[in-house]
Design an enzyme around this catalytic site. Structure first.
Site, PDB file in Angstrom:
ATOM      1  N   GLU A 273     -10.579  -1.002   3.460  1.00  0.00           N
ATOM      2  CA  GLU A 273     -10.629   0.098   4.431  1.00  0.00           C
ATOM      3  C   GLU A 273     -11.463   1.279   3.935  1.00  0.00           C
ATOM      4  O   GLU A 273     -12.039   2.013   4.738  1.00  0.00           O
ATOM      5  CB  GLU A 273      -9.221   0.560   4.796  1.00  0.00           C
ATOM      6  CG  GLU A 273      -8.439  -0.429   5.652  1.00  0.00           C
ATOM      7  CD  GLU A 273      -7.677  -1.464   4.841  1.00  0.00           C
ATOM      8  OE1 GLU A 273      -7.900  -1.561   3.608  1.00  0.00           O
ATOM      9  OE2 GLU A 273      -6.861  -2.192   5.441  1.00  0.00           O
TER      10      GLU A 273
ATOM     11  N   PHE B 195       8.329  -1.467   7.294  1.00  0.00           N
ATOM     12  CA  PHE B 195       7.268  -2.225   6.625  1.00  0.00           C
ATOM     13  C   PHE B 195       5.903  -1.640   6.983  1.00  0.00           C
ATOM     14  O   PHE B 195       5.616  -1.396   8.144  1.00  0.00           O
ATOM     15  CB  PHE B 195       7.346  -3.697   7.042  1.00  0.00           C
ATOM     16  CG  PHE B 195       6.236  -4.514   6.433  1.00  0.00           C
ATOM     17  CD1 PHE B 195       6.152  -4.677   5.048  1.00  0.00           C
ATOM     18  CD2 PHE B 195       5.268  -5.103   7.224  1.00  0.00           C
ATOM     19  CE1 PHE B 195       5.123  -5.417   4.480  1.00  0.00           C
ATOM     20  CE2 PHE B 195       4.246  -5.843   6.665  1.00  0.00           C
ATOM     21  CZ  PHE B 195       4.177  -5.996   5.291  1.00  0.00           C
ATOM     22  N   GLN B 196       5.095  -1.426   5.993  1.00  0.00           N
ATOM     23  CA  GLN B 196       3.746  -0.852   6.144  1.00  0.00           C
ATOM     24  C   GLN B 196       3.775   0.494   6.859  1.00  0.00           C
ATOM     25  O   GLN B 196       2.849   0.844   7.589  1.00  0.00           O
ATOM     26  CB  GLN B 196       2.792  -1.830   6.833  1.00  0.00           C
ATOM     27  CG  GLN B 196       2.484  -3.037   5.944  1.00  0.00           C
ATOM     28  CD  GLN B 196       1.267  -3.830   6.382  1.00  0.00           C
ATOM     29  OE1 GLN B 196       0.945  -3.890   7.570  1.00  0.00           O
ATOM     30  NE2 GLN B 196       0.580  -4.435   5.431  1.00  0.00           N
TER      31      GLN B 196
ATOM     32  N   LYS C 108       2.636   1.477  17.339  1.00  0.00           N
ATOM     33  CA  LYS C 108       2.399   0.201  18.014  1.00  0.00           C
ATOM     34  C   LYS C 108       2.979   0.190  19.426  1.00  0.00           C
ATOM     35  O   LYS C 108       2.393  -0.387  20.335  1.00  0.00           O
ATOM     36  CB  LYS C 108       3.008  -0.929  17.179  1.00  0.00           C
ATOM     37  CG  LYS C 108       2.447  -2.297  17.552  1.00  0.00           C
ATOM     38  CD  LYS C 108       2.884  -3.366  16.570  1.00  0.00           C
ATOM     39  CE  LYS C 108       2.293  -4.718  16.956  1.00  0.00           C
ATOM     40  NZ  LYS C 108       2.749  -5.783  16.050  1.00  0.00           N
TER      41      LYS C 108
ATOM     42  N   MET D  76     -23.309   8.952 -16.512  1.00  0.00           N
ATOM     43  CA  MET D  76     -23.089  10.396 -16.483  1.00  0.00           C
ATOM     44  C   MET D  76     -21.889  10.773 -17.357  1.00  0.00           C
ATOM     45  O   MET D  76     -21.903  11.816 -18.010  1.00  0.00           O
ATOM     46  CB  MET D  76     -22.884  10.869 -15.041  1.00  0.00           C
ATOM     47  CG  MET D  76     -23.033  12.363 -14.873  1.00  0.00           C
ATOM     48  SD  MET D  76     -24.650  12.992 -15.404  1.00  0.00           S
ATOM     49  CE  MET D  76     -25.574  12.951 -13.873  1.00  0.00           C
TER      50      MET D  76
END
Lengths: 598, 175
Positions: free
Chosen positions: A64, A126-127, A176, A494
């Protein structure tokens, strides 16, 4: 929902549909063509709606974070809003780095996140995560939609906020059950945010004061930042015209490269920590500084107490909070860069203004002496490839083709900024504010999606590229001919450079051990792998890379010990630049205050 | 060359929507600004607006920066710097429970009378005083009560409004 219902619903007629269908309809009505995303449980209704239509194209990323960077690349190379679609919980948290990156670099993004159903919010489902809570400080604004009848309006508002004023990322969190619910769709023409109206038109008195200062300057300098690019191609043209009318020198920030032609004799190149000697000394010695969509970032100013001590400062910016944040200015001009600079051009022409030609000639003579130092010079021996040489040859080979460059973060990024000259805006995509390693590859993907026929190159380091290397799979899936040009010095260069200069050469954890064979890695992803280990191989490898109409990874094995110069050490002033390992600044050490800075 | 620290009272008019207080507070914690006092309540039901009274300290540059950052928040309608605008009324409300007996109890009542505090609750061994006034006055009242018994204090924080007949514009008034 079919394609017909997407396009045939009549204006003004109340249209009932599911929340998921509304999302798609709203995207179409906002002119969205591409969405970068990754499915999951909490966004399945939207993915189902996506499946049933053909107006919006979905690009399936592999992480993502990459979805947001790809949307950033898309947005920055087109001027459009980039759109991201991810699921709840880990989908949203993975997007956070990208969102923060977009906030820091003012990139317009709308990120739709799935959320657990409203009745489960707060139950550690969940999630589940507190997406609006987590993203509040890393977005320009965010929403949790709890009522399907507010959904369409919220998405339209999100687009408006993302692209208005100083652009930035906006998150819309979609439970949802809201996606499944039925409600009335409203089109963008019926949505007006009830209060958010950023000032774009400047105050005439401020413009007048700015004009007076500009017209009377003896040692002027335009200091141009990413806000000019964000304001659009017209703003960049207006700025270019103003610079040419006045004959004044122009320096650009990392984010501003391309706003003014980099090959123009009036360009002093990049300013700041690794900017050019002439740009930084001009900043130090100018008498009138015109900051145009730039924000006096610490990478630009160096030691604030010693920053440009003799100048009157004009600051043109659309974000009032950028003004007087780090540096107190004399003439603040709040407004859109395009509008402000356009008016200054009109005033210059209309009033027949003339620069003080004698003073300006002296100023240019001084600048030319600084230029003569040739601060980016390097020696290219026969034995080992200097990273600067590789980029210089790449730049020469790309001339005459429409080329978009993205970068990762580190030494290679600075060398790219120093050696690649951009004559047009929106062709240079780099993570400036946040400094996100792993930005370049997914950003290049987004650029290539927007410009299928253009040459898109991610200039990378071997460490950064591994941070989002999984996106080679996305590149393969969509047959994107992205070129990855790795300057491989087997170090987080760097970090190593700072450890050398500040920490007694104790190279703590900065060696890139167990690197993959990048040529074989390219092969594994269905791309072409090439390698150069000697200076005389560089041109051939670049030629081959450019000739192939497929994704390519080029592993350029470069000098492991090369440092990026010039450099203004942390806590030092512009006139205390280190020019190189054998530079003329003598025994330059970093001050104690400088040590604690980043 | 250190700049003087100033103390400013702001009236911040915001859309009364979920998360708006978190945005304001998050801005202060995220950018390292001070909050000396913060109160919030809905003041314009029809417009769905809330008014936040906020007291903060910082150099002049920081004070200006705080205002600019607050105005950048999308649900913030207006930010007024009452300190800069001139005279303003600032009031704090404290509920002070004092547990004591005998002479201390009578003295508490007498002092409350002097301060204009009212009694909201009483038992044979306690009072709950309602003390309203400038923060300094409320401070001294609490200090005196502390000397007269065991105390528990609840305070509202400061609410403030500009003096004079001027009414802020529609968008800035919140009501």
């Amino acid at each position: 929902m079919t394609t017909e219902t997407l396009t045939s619903a009549r204006e003004g007629q109340p249209t009932t549909m599911s929340g998921a269908e509304m999302v798609l309809r709203a995207l179409v009505d906002q002119g969205v063509e591409v969405v970068f995303g990754y499915p999951g449980g909490a966004v399945l209704p939207i993915y189902d709606a996506l499946f049933k239509q053909n107006s919006v194209r979905h690009i399936l990323v592999r992480h993502e974070q990459a979805a947001v960077h790809a949307a950033e690349g898309y947005a920055r190379s087109t001027g459009k809003v980039g759109v991201v679609l991810v699921t709840s919980g880990p989908g949203a948290t993975n997007a956070v780095t990208g969102l923060t990156d977009a906030l820091m670099d003012s990139v317009p993004i709308v990120c739709l996140t799935g959320q657990v159903p409203t009745h489960l919010i707060g139950n550690d489902a969940f999630q589940e995560c507190d997406t609006t809570g987590i993203t509040r400080p890393c977005t320009k604004h965010n929403y949790l939609v709890k009522d399907v009848n507010r959904l369409a309006q919220t998405i339209h508002e999100a687009f408006y906020i993302a692209r208005s004023g100083r652009p930035g990322p906006v998150v819309v969190d979609l439970p949802k059950d809201v996606q499944f619910g039925e409600g009335v769709y409203v089109g963008p023409e019926n949505v007006r945010h009830n209060s958010y109206r950023p000032q774009t038109e400047p105050d005439p008195a401020a413009i007048e004061a700015a004009f007076e200062l500009i017209a009377g300057a003896k040692r002027p300098l335009f200091y141009v930042g990413g806000g000019t690019v964000n304001s659009g191609p017209d703003a960049c043209r207006a700025l270019t015209e103003l610079a040419r009318l006045t004959g004044y020198p122009v320096t650009m920030t990392l984010m501003g490269l391309g706003a003014f032609p980099g090959t123009d004799p009036q360009s002093l190149g990049m300013v700041g920590m690794h900017g050019s000697y002439e740009a930084n000394l001009a900043m130090h010695e100018c008498d009138v500084m015109v900051a145009v969509g730039s924000r006096f970032d610490d990478r630009v100013t160096g030691k604030l107490a010693a920053f440009s001590p003799h100048s009157k400062k004009i600051h043109i910016d659309i974000d009032p909070s950028s003004i007087n944040k780090n540096v107190a200015v004399d003439v603040p001009v709040v407004g859109d860069v395009g509008a402000v600079v356009g008016q200054l051009v009109a005033m210059w022409k209309g009033r027949g203004a003339k620069a003080d030609s004698r003073a300006l000639a002296d100023w240019w003579a001084k600048i030319d002496r600084w230029r003569a130092v040739d601060c980016f010079r390097y020696e290219q021996p026969d034995s080992v490839i200097k990273p600067q040489y590789a980029i210089q040859r790449l730049y020469e080979a790309c001339k005459g083709r429409e080329t978009f460059i993205t970068t990762e973060v580190g030494q290679h990024q600075m060398w790219a900024a120093q050696f690649f000259r951009f004559d047009r805006p929106n062709h240079w995509m780099t993570s400036g504010g946040l400094g996100t390693m792993g930005y370049g590859l997914p950003a290049a993907m987004g650029v290539q999606i927007a410009h299928p026929d253009a040459l898109v190159i991610d200039i990378a380091g071997e460490a950064s590229i591994l941070m989002n290397i999984q996106e080679m799979s996305t590149i393969g899936q969509y047959r994107l001919p992205v070129k990855v040009f790795i300057l491989n010095n087997e170090y987080m260069g760097m970090v190593r450079q700072w450890q050398e200069l500040l920490h007694g050469g104790r190279y703590s954890e900065s060696y890139s051990a167990s690197l993959p064979d990048f040529v074989k890695l390219a092969d594994a992803f269905g791309a072409v792998g090439l390698r150069a280990t000697k200076p005389d191989e560089v041109d051939a490898v670049i030629r081959e890379m450019l000739a192939v109409d497929r994704p390519v990874i080029v592993d350029v094995v470069v000098d492991k010990t090369e440092n990026c110069f010039p450099m203004i050490p942390s806590g030092a002033a512009h006139n205390e630049m280190i020019l190189g390992p054998s530079g003329n600044s003598g025994e330059q050490t970093v001050s104690e205050e400088g040590m604690v800075l980043v | 060359m250190s700049e003087p620290i100033e103390r400013h009272t702001f009236a911040v008019i915001v859309d009364n929507e979920p998360g708006v207080l978190a945005r304001v507070i998050g801005l202060f914690s995220g950018r390292g600004y001070n909050i000396d006092s913060l109160t919030v309540a809905e003041v314009g039901h029809a417009d769905n607006l809330s008014r936040i009274t906020l007291v903060t300290t910082g150099t002049r540059m920081i004070i200006e920066q705080i205002k600019a950052q607050l105005r950048r928040l999308v649900p913030v309608r207006a930010v007024r710097d009452l300190t800069d605008e001139g005279a303003f009324v600032a009031k704090d409300l404290a509920l002070v429970k004092v547990v004591n007996e005998g002479a201390n109890r009578r003295e508490a009542l007498r002092i409350a009378d002097i301060f204009g505090a009212t009694v909201a609750d009483t038992t044979l061994s306690s009072f709950v005083f309602v003390m309203t006034g400038s923060p300094d006055k409320v401070d001294s009242f609490i200090e005196l009560m502390g000397a007269l018994g065991r105390i528990e204090v609840a305070r509202s924080g400061i609410v403030a409004i500009a003096r004079g007949s001027e009414i802020a514009g529609d968008d800035e008034r919140g009501g």
